[in-house]
Scaffold this motif. Structure first.
Motif, PDB file in Angstrom:
ATOM      1  N   ALA A 133      -8.818   3.965 -14.816  1.00 15.70           N
ATOM      2  CA  ALA A 133      -7.927   3.641 -15.923  1.00 15.70           C
ATOM      3  C   ALA A 133      -6.977   2.520 -15.518  1.00 15.70           C
ATOM      4  O   ALA A 133      -6.657   2.355 -14.335  1.00 15.70           O
ATOM      5  CB  ALA A 133      -7.135   4.885 -16.329  1.00 15.70           C
ATOM      6  N   PRO A 134      -6.508   1.717 -16.471  1.00 16.40           N
ATOM      7  CA  PRO A 134      -5.567   0.638 -16.133  1.00 16.40           C
ATOM      8  C   PRO A 134      -4.329   1.139 -15.406  1.00 16.40           C
ATOM      9  O   PRO A 134      -3.832   0.471 -14.491  1.00 16.40           O
ATOM     10  CB  PRO A 134      -5.233   0.037 -17.493  1.00 16.40           C
ATOM     11  N   SER A 135      -3.814   2.321 -15.790  1.00 20.09           N
ATOM     12  CA  SER A 135      -2.633   2.851 -15.102  1.00 20.09           C
ATOM     13  C   SER A 135      -2.933   3.176 -13.648  1.00 20.09           C
ATOM     14  O   SER A 135      -2.082   2.986 -12.773  1.00 20.09           O
ATOM     15  CB  SER A 135      -2.127   4.088 -15.839  1.00 20.09           C
ATOM     16  N   ALA A 136      -4.131   3.655 -13.373  1.00 16.85           N
ATOM     17  CA  ALA A 136      -4.520   3.944 -11.990  1.00 16.85           C
ATOM     18  C   ALA A 136      -4.621   2.662 -11.182  1.00 16.85           C
ATOM     19  O   ALA A 136      -4.272   2.628  -9.991  1.00 16.85           O
ATOM     20  CB  ALA A 136      -5.844   4.707 -11.976  1.00 16.85           C
ATOM     21  N   VAL A 137      -5.113   1.626 -11.803  1.00 17.36           N
ATOM     22  CA  VAL A 137      -5.195   0.330 -11.111  1.00 17.36           C
ATOM     23  C   VAL A 137      -3.798  -0.166 -10.757  1.00 17.36           C
ATOM     24  O   VAL A 137      -3.545  -0.646  -9.637  1.00 17.36           O
ATOM     25  CB  VAL A 137      -5.936  -0.690 -11.996  1.00 17.36           C
ATOM     26  N   VAL A 138      -2.866  -0.042 -11.673  1.00 15.79           N
ATOM     27  CA  VAL A 138      -1.500  -0.498 -11.415  1.00 15.79           C
ATOM     28  C   VAL A 138      -0.882   0.302 -10.277  1.00 15.79           C
ATOM     29  O   VAL A 138      -0.240  -0.251  -9.370  1.00 15.79           O
ATOM     30  CB  VAL A 138      -0.653  -0.405 -12.689  1.00 15.79           C
ATOM     31  N   ARG A 139      -1.069   1.639 -10.296  1.00 17.40           N
ATOM     32  CA  ARG A 139      -0.501   2.468  -9.234  1.00 17.40           C
ATOM     33  C   ARG A 139      -1.131   2.129  -7.888  1.00 17.40           C
ATOM     34  O   ARG A 139      -0.444   2.095  -6.859  1.00 17.40           O
ATOM     35  CB  ARG A 139      -0.705   3.942  -9.572  1.00 17.40           C
TER      36      ARG A 139
ATOM     37  N   GLN B 125       0.550  -5.213 -23.382  1.00 18.73           N
ATOM     38  CA  GLN B 125       0.621  -4.491 -22.117  1.00 18.73           C
ATOM     39  C   GLN B 125      -0.198  -3.207 -22.235  1.00 18.73           C
ATOM     40  O   GLN B 125       0.052  -2.356 -23.090  1.00 18.73           O
ATOM     41  CB  GLN B 125       2.080  -4.158 -21.761  1.00 18.73           C
ATOM     42  N   SER B 126      -1.188  -3.052 -21.349  1.00 18.83           N
ATOM     43  CA  SER B 126      -2.062  -1.889 -21.395  1.00 18.83           C
ATOM     44  C   SER B 126      -1.672  -0.820 -20.394  1.00 18.83           C
ATOM     45  O   SER B 126      -2.080   0.338 -20.553  1.00 18.83           O
ATOM     46  CB  SER B 126      -3.510  -2.311 -21.141  1.00 18.83           C
ATOM     47  N   ALA B 127      -0.916  -1.176 -19.347  1.00 22.27           N
ATOM     48  CA  ALA B 127      -0.511  -0.182 -18.350  1.00 22.27           C
ATOM     49  C   ALA B 127       0.744  -0.678 -17.658  1.00 22.27           C
ATOM     50  O   ALA B 127       1.040  -1.883 -17.623  1.00 22.27           O
ATOM     51  CB  ALA B 127      -1.622   0.063 -17.335  1.00 22.27           C
ATOM     52  N   ALA B 128       1.513   0.275 -17.108  1.00 18.63           N
ATOM     53  CA  ALA B 128       2.752  -0.070 -16.415  1.00 18.63           C
ATOM     54  C   ALA B 128       2.995   0.947 -15.323  1.00 18.63           C
ATOM     55  O   ALA B 128       2.462   2.063 -15.335  1.00 18.63           O
ATOM     56  CB  ALA B 128       3.931  -0.109 -17.380  1.00 18.63           C
ATOM     57  N   GLY B 129       3.808   0.570 -14.358  1.00 21.93           N
ATOM     58  CA  GLY B 129       4.165   1.456 -13.269  1.00 21.93           C
ATOM     59  C   GLY B 129       5.492   1.041 -12.690  1.00 21.93           C
ATOM     60  O   GLY B 129       5.880  -0.137 -12.716  1.00 21.93           O
ATOM     61  N   GLY B 130       6.243   2.001 -12.128  1.00 24.63           N
ATOM     62  CA  GLY B 130       7.547   1.690 -11.570  1.00 24.63           C
ATOM     63  C   GLY B 130       8.560   1.443 -12.658  1.00 24.63           C
ATOM     64  O   GLY B 130       8.477   1.972 -13.769  1.00 24.63           O
TER      65      GLY B 130
ATOM     66  N   ARG C  68       9.038  -3.235  -7.386  1.00 20.25           N
ATOM     67  CA  ARG C  68       9.827  -2.291  -8.175  1.00 20.25           C
ATOM     68  C   ARG C  68       9.105  -1.864  -9.452  1.00 20.25           C
ATOM     69  O   ARG C  68       9.351  -0.783  -9.962  1.00 20.25           O
ATOM     70  CB  ARG C  68      11.171  -2.919  -8.548  1.00 20.25           C
ATOM     71  N   GLY C  69       8.250  -2.673  -9.955  1.00 26.95           N
ATOM     72  CA  GLY C  69       7.521  -2.341 -11.165  1.00 26.95           C
ATOM     73  C   GLY C  69       6.360  -3.288 -11.349  1.00 26.95           C
ATOM     74  O   GLY C  69       6.293  -4.354 -10.733  1.00 26.95           O
ATOM     75  N   ALA C  70       5.408  -2.888 -12.194  1.00 26.78           N
ATOM     76  CA  ALA C  70       4.235  -3.716 -12.448  1.00 26.78           C
ATOM     77  C   ALA C  70       3.703  -3.396 -13.829  1.00 26.78           C
ATOM     78  O   ALA C  70       3.956  -2.324 -14.397  1.00 26.78           O
ATOM     79  CB  ALA C  70       3.164  -3.493 -11.386  1.00 26.78           C
ATOM     80  N   GLY C  71       2.967  -4.353 -14.356  1.00 19.98           N
ATOM     81  CA  GLY C  71       2.352  -4.177 -15.662  1.00 19.98           C
ATOM     82  C   GLY C  71       1.058  -4.933 -15.749  1.00 19.98           C
ATOM     83  O   GLY C  71       0.884  -5.978 -15.098  1.00 19.98           O
ATOM     84  N   LEU C  72       0.120  -4.417 -16.537  1.00 15.62           N
ATOM     85  CA  LEU C  72      -1.177  -5.041 -16.745  1.00 15.62           C
ATOM     86  C   LEU C  72      -1.216  -5.542 -18.185  1.00 15.62           C
ATOM     87  O   LEU C  72      -1.025  -4.763 -19.135  1.00 15.62           O
ATOM     88  CB  LEU C  72      -2.295  -4.030 -16.496  1.00 15.62           C
TER      89      LEU C  72
END
Length: 761
Positions: free
Chosen positions: A81-87, A109-114, A97-101
């Motif tokens: 999943a896109p969120s797994a890729v970001v993590r 934006q399809s996924a984010a983290g941090g 500190r953070g990321a987004g796809l």
């Protein structure tokens, strides 16, 4: 008489030039050192800010390269999943500190983290479009809490979820990573560093040791930002500013923009400016040179007036009188009609000059006058010559040289031990430490690149798939070659140039080392262990074990090179040169034993890297210069290069520092050189156009007065000397026409030595 010929122009021009030199002496020397902060100190602060900006720029570019490498080598699962890729990608970047796809076509934006990404002022679609498929530059933004953040961009290809898990089509996404803005390292006691944006706002990075900016700091930051953005921003742009003065001290600040390497367009500029500041002593050490300049100029004015008076009284005025007397005799000898009775009266004696060639010519004219009036026969030419006009020129030259030579060689000589302030020596030490940091940063980056490559090579056969190594070599020109060793130390596969290594064993662990101890080029290499394909598996004899990357020594040479730092050397534990920003022989010793002694002083106790040292090297027969400011700093306290015991040594000629003492010295020497040049030029000119023709004319006049009626006198110069020559020729014709016997020697044959024409000058 012609306006630009004769004896008067050289004398007048010499007077004007000497007066101009005196005025130049007053203006240049008296104005030196009038600022309360020496220019050398301001230049050092500007250079330190530029070094910090260069370090920050390198760090930002390295972070961007690392992100692109991570996304290029990342291999997601088929159904990831896109969120797994970001993590997963965030896990590889501990500072993120953070990321987004994002979808680069729509900006969705399809996924984010941090932490939540702040894209204020950042258009993802425009960023991707403007880069034309190339690398997207980092951007500066602020988080929702107002904290500054750097946004890094990288493209990543992932399976298209719309086509199902079995689909082979891959879709390009844009990964945006947010990281804090870190302060670049600076050295020097009492120095602070801040980052400011295009509006002059001080960015609060939360780094330890920083304090909240005061109103004066904010005003200084705004001025620095305005100055930095006023003109073109390049990697070499920097400057200094003076702040408030209080209690005998003043705030000195240096600024330099953080400009990406090789990109001058504003779209790739981060808009960051490094601002360093500290308190320095405020003084006007150069005010005492005003009296010296006034006295020196007054002495030169007196010499100029004295030389002009001597030349006027001994050469110019007598020659003009001879011109008038010779003209009067010609009118009297040829009975020019209409002439004044007093002017053509041959009975009036010729006024005799008292010195040199004019006196000889005057006596000859008087003898000719007496011969024309039948008062005497040919005069006897004296065999002994007295001092002439050349002696006058020599005396004038001595007078000018007595002022110029001490100014050129003796007065205001700067002594390094007393002329170089301690703050300048400390700045050289701080910049040497910064150079050591740059080398460490470069070596650490090479080690990081190699470590990342080993994870890619795990389980691969290098002889069958060289593409990862070739890609790293293409992306990082700092390497000259990459190669893989087996357990026996044999090279299994390589890309790039032929290795320079002479040490063939396979090391354990990872780090930085030298792989040769002799040869034409020193070879420094990063190395890292290649993990086995299966954890815990034992490597076979011909399995790839260690990856080596030989670093191009020219890349290290460029890393050491910084403006106004002087000569810089990187030495090993035996103080042999491994790299330098000047020409060197591989593994040679430092060019001065004092530099080696300074490097030895930096060595600390066992297990420590030591501390940096600096010193002023006074006059000596040394290749680095007569007077130098030198410093040595250990390479690294931590990291892969910590155990190498290498040193960075620098030496800058003291004369290149814009210190008051050296500025006064050079301007004093310039005044002496100008005065000496003016004297040589004008006195030489006077010798050519006046003295030398005058000496020849004196000889011919004495021969004519002694009875030589056959030598024709040809006027060569169209000036006073030429006029007297023409008059003597007319007098010769008058004497030859009368042919009166005037004495026992009047009709004797003229010797052959006298049968010559007037020499041409």
């Amino acid at each position: 008489m012609p306006l630009l010929g004769g004896i008067r122009p050289p004398i007048a021009i010499l007077l004007c030039l000497l007066l101009a030199v005196a005025a130049t002496t007053v203006l240049t020397i008296s104005l030196t050192g009038r600022h309360d902060v020496p220019q050398a100190t301001r230049d050092s602060e500007s250079a330190i800010a530029a070094d910090a900006a260069s370090s920050l720029r390198t760090s930002v570019e390295a972070e961007a390269d690392a992100l692109r490498h991570a996304t290029r080598t990342y291999k997601p699962a088929k159904n990831a999943a896109p969120s797994a890729v970001v993590r997963a990608l965030l896990a590889t970047r501990p500072t993120a500190r953070g990321a987004g796809l994002f979808d680069p076509r729509t900006g969705h934006q399809s996924a984010a983290g941090g932490e939540t990404l702040s894209l204020v002022g950042v258009d993802v679609v425009a960023q991707d479009h403007d880069s034309h498929g190339g690398d997207i530059p980092a951007r500066l933004t602020r988080s929702d809490g107002g904290t500054p953040r750097l946004l890094f961009f990288s493209r990543i290809k992932l399976p298209d979820a719309a086509k199902g898990a079995a689909a082979s089509r891959r879709r390009t996404w844009l990964l945006v990573v947010s990281e804090p803005v870190s302060l670049p390292p600076v050295h020097g006691e009492g120095r602070t560093v801040r980052l400011i944006d295009v509006d002059g706002n001080v960015l609060n990075t939360g780094a330890a040791g920083t304090t909240a900016p005061t109103a004066a700091d904010r005003a200084l930051a705004e001025t620095a930002a305005d100055t930095a953005h006023r003109g073109p921003r390049t990697t070499d742009t920097s400057g200094s500013l003076l702040g408030e003065r209080a209690a005998g001290r003043r705030t000195l600040a240096g600024w330099a923009p953080v400009v990406p390497t090789g990109h001058a367009d504003a779209t790739r500029d981060l808009g960051l400016t490094v601002l360093t500041s500290r308190q320095v002593a405020s003084s006007t050490a150069g005010a005492g040179h005003v009296r010296f300049a006034a006295v020196a100029a007054a002495v030169l004015v007196l010499i100029a007036l004295l030389v002009t008076a001597v030349l006027t009284l001994t050469l110019q005025r007598p020659l003009l009188r001879l011109h008038l007397s010779a003209t009067r005799l010609v009118r009297g000898a040829h009975n020019v009609p209409g002439a004044d009775a007093e002017e053509d009266d041959l009975t009036r004696p010729v006024p005799l000059p008292r010195f040199g060639e004019p006196a000889r010519i005057g006596r000859a004219l008087e003898s000719i006058r007496r011969q024309l009036t039948d008062q005497a026969g040919p005069a006897r030419v004296p065999s002994r010559r007295r001092l002439g006009s050349r002696s006058v020129l020599a005396v004038c030259a001595v007078l000018i040289a007595a002022w110029a030579l001490p100014m050129l060689f003796l007065i205001n000589r700067a002594q390094a031990a007393t002329s170089i302030p301690a703050v300048v020596v400390a700045d050289q030490q701080a910049r040497t430490q910064a150079a050591a940091d740059r080398v460490r940063q470069s070596l650490d980056q090479r080690y990081t690149d190699l470590t990342a490559l080993t994870r890619t090579l795990a389980g691969r056969s290098p002889d069958k798939d060289r593409s990862p190594m070739q890609r790293v070599l293409d992306d990082h020109p700092q390497y000259r070659s990459l190669y893989v060793l087996d357990r026996a130390g044999a090279i299994l596969e390589r890309v790039g140039a032929e290795p320079l290594r002479t040490i063939t064993h396979t090391p354990t662990g990872s780090g930085i080392t030298t792989v040769n101890t002799s040869g034409r080029i020193p070879s420094i290499a990063a190395y890292a262990q290649i993990p086995p394909a299966t954890p815990g598996a034992v490597a076979k004899a011909h399995d790839p074990v260690v990856l080596f990357g030989e670093i191009d020594v020219r890349a290290l040479d460029r890393t050491l090179s910084r403006p106004s730092l002087g000569n810089v050397w990187l030495t090993d534990q035996r103080h042999r040169v491994l790299a330098a920003n000047v020409g060197f022989r591989a593994f040679q010793t430092l060019p001065d034993h004092r530099l080696t002694r300074l490097a030895v002083q930096t060595e600390g106790a066992a297990g420590t890297a030591g501390a940096s040292k600096s010193a002023v090297l006074d006059a000596d027969a040394a290749p680095i210069g007569k007077q130098s400011v030198a410093s040595a700093a250990p390479l690294a306290l931590s990291g892969p290069a910590a155990g190498l015991d290498w040193r960075v040594v620098s030496a800058r000629p003291a004369a290149s520092l814009r210190l008051t003492a050296y500025q006064v010295q050079w301007r004093t020497m310039l005044a002496g050189l100008l005065a000496l040049s003016a004297g040589v030029a004008c006195l030489g000119w006077l010798h050519i156009v006046a003295v030398r023709p005058l000496r020849a004319l004196a000889t011919l006049a004495e021969r004519l007065a002694g009875g030589d009626r056959r030598t024709v006198l040809y006027p060569v110069n169209h000036d006073e000397t030429g006029s007297v020559t023409r008059s003597l020729e007319l007098l010769r014709q008058a004497l030859a026409a009368t042919a009166r016997p005037s004495g026992p020697g009047a009709r004797l044959p003229v010797p052959s030595a006298t049968r010559e024409t007037a020499p041409r000058s």
